[in-house]
Design an enzyme around this catalytic site. Structure first.
Site, PDB file in Angstrom:
ATOM      1  N   LYS A   1       0.792  -1.207   0.083  1.00  0.00           N
ATOM      2  CA  LYS A   1       0.051  -0.095   0.122  1.00  0.00           C
ATOM      3  C   LYS A   1       0.839   1.314  -0.049  1.00  0.00           C
ATOM      4  O   LYS A   1       2.078   1.195   0.305  1.00  0.00           O
ATOM      5  CB  LYS A   1      -0.871  -0.131   1.291  1.00  0.00           C
ATOM      6  CG  LYS A   1      -2.290  -1.041   0.802  1.00  0.00           C
ATOM      7  CD  LYS A   1      -3.113  -0.765   1.836  1.00  0.00           C
ATOM      8  CE  LYS A   1      -4.315  -1.684   1.353  1.00  0.00           C
ATOM      9  NZ  LYS A   1      -5.713  -1.686   2.352  1.00  0.00           N
TER      10      LYS A   1
ATOM     11  N   ARG B   1      -3.835  -9.914   5.060  1.00  0.00           N
ATOM     12  CA  ARG B   1      -4.098  -9.948   3.434  1.00  0.00           C
ATOM     13  C   ARG B   1      -3.014  -9.471   2.774  1.00  0.00           C
ATOM     14  O   ARG B   1      -2.495  -8.226   2.856  1.00  0.00           O
ATOM     15  CB  ARG B   1      -5.409  -8.765   3.379  1.00  0.00           C
ATOM     16  CG  ARG B   1      -5.819  -9.019   1.732  1.00  0.00           C
ATOM     17  CD  ARG B   1      -7.025  -8.062   1.831  1.00  0.00           C
ATOM     18  NE  ARG B   1      -7.556  -7.790   0.403  1.00  0.00           N
ATOM     19  CZ  ARG B   1      -7.287  -6.853  -0.273  1.00  0.00           C
ATOM     20  NH1 ARG B   1      -6.173  -6.182  -0.100  1.00  0.00           N
ATOM     21  NH2 ARG B   1      -7.684  -7.060  -1.646  1.00  0.00           N
TER      22      ARG B   1
END
Ligand code: YH5
Length: 281
Positions: free
Chosen positions: A222, A256
């Site tokens: 991210k 995740r």
């Protein structure tokens, strides 16, 4: 306890479960149409399972900041053929990353065993669909909407705000008839949060927990990594491993991730060391 379709546990205590990410957005596949997309998905999932993934998360809506919205038909056409192809070959738990009741229903009917909703069942019909489908559901926190959420996110106390929101969504789920034991909570890293707010949430992850429910953490590749280290997306693997390890240390029950093998090696190594610490204490 969160269970798979065969009744075996989805989460084992003392062990962090790995959710491997499978993108079903058009930009994630070579441009060869539906069959190639299914073939590529099967190859990718096959590798993630070999590497030790417990859950495969498949999504047809891109929730990246600025991504174009996708209509329900298109979302369905992206994910359902892939789920069909996967359930015929693998007995891994498949998670459907969607906010739409229609897609949840079609995916679970096709064999998905979990719902992952970045909008925490707030879209019309989603609560009742999830109650009916009776599978584990991940409720994620997001401030704002994907297109604009990163513009200027403001919180008085980010951790308390996220916990209170998730706690309210748990109450709404229970009121709608969902089994509380099917719920998983997620602070939604990167969804309407500055770098400092994301890092505060990571440091305070145990205070995000509500109703003693499991926590899922998604930090893999991210933008927080870009903000901290200036790395482009394909160079974020090592930093992602560090973030997964920190999340696990701070109480995440599921991580995740894109890079299953690298993450599992790091987590298992840390768990082996931790086991001896416990034996010695
Ligand atoms: C999550 O945290 N995230 S989709 C931008 C990137 C890299 C990755 C710019 N779905 C989550 O993974 N579901 C997504 O580089 C999620 N938790 C849950 N439960 C965003 C994503 C990503 C975005």
């Amino acid at each position: 306890m969160l269970t798979k379709a065969d009744g075996s546990p989805l989460l084992q205590t003392g062990r962090v479960a790995i959710m491997g990410i499978l993108n079903a957005t058009p930009d994630s596949f070579s441009d060869g149409g539906l069959f190639l997309a299914v073939d590529e998905a099967i190859d990718h999932v096959s590798r993630m399972i070999d590497e030790g993934a417990d859950i495969i998360d498949i999504g047809g809506e891109s929730t990246r900041p600025g991504a174009a919205p996708v209509n329900a038909d298109e979302e369905m056409q992206r994910v359902i053929p892939i789920i069909d192809g996967l359930v015929r070959r693998f007995d891994v738990t498949i998670s459907i990353d969607t906010s739409r009741a229609l897609v949840m229903g079609a995916a679970v009917n096709a064999g998905a065993g979990m719902i992952n909703d970045v909008r925490a069942l707030t879209e019309e019909g989603a609560l009742s669909a999830a109650a009916e489908l009776n599978v584990p559901v991940c409720l994620m926190h997001m401030q704002g909407q994907p297109g604009t959420m990163q513009l200027n996110p403001v919180y008085e106390d980010v951790t308390a705000n996220v916990r209170d929101y998730l706690s309210q969504r748990v109450a709404a789920c229970v009121a709608a008839g969902l089994d509380i034991n099917n719920l998983i909570l997620d602070p939604g890293f990167g969804f309407g949060k500055t770098q400092q707010q994301n890092f505060t949430l990571l440091n305070e992850l145990q205070y995000v927990r509500s109703h003693d429910l499991p926590i899922l953490a998604g930090l893999s590749r991210k933008s927080v990594i870009e903000q901290a280290l200036g790395l482009v997306v394909n160079d974020r693997i090592y930093a992602s491993i560090a973030l997964a390890l920190l999340a696990a240390r701070n109480g995440a029950n599921i991580v995740r991730v894109h890079d299953v093998k690298a993450t599992i090696d790091a987590l298992r190594m840390a768990e082996a060391v931790e086991k001896v610490r416990k034996e010695n204490s």
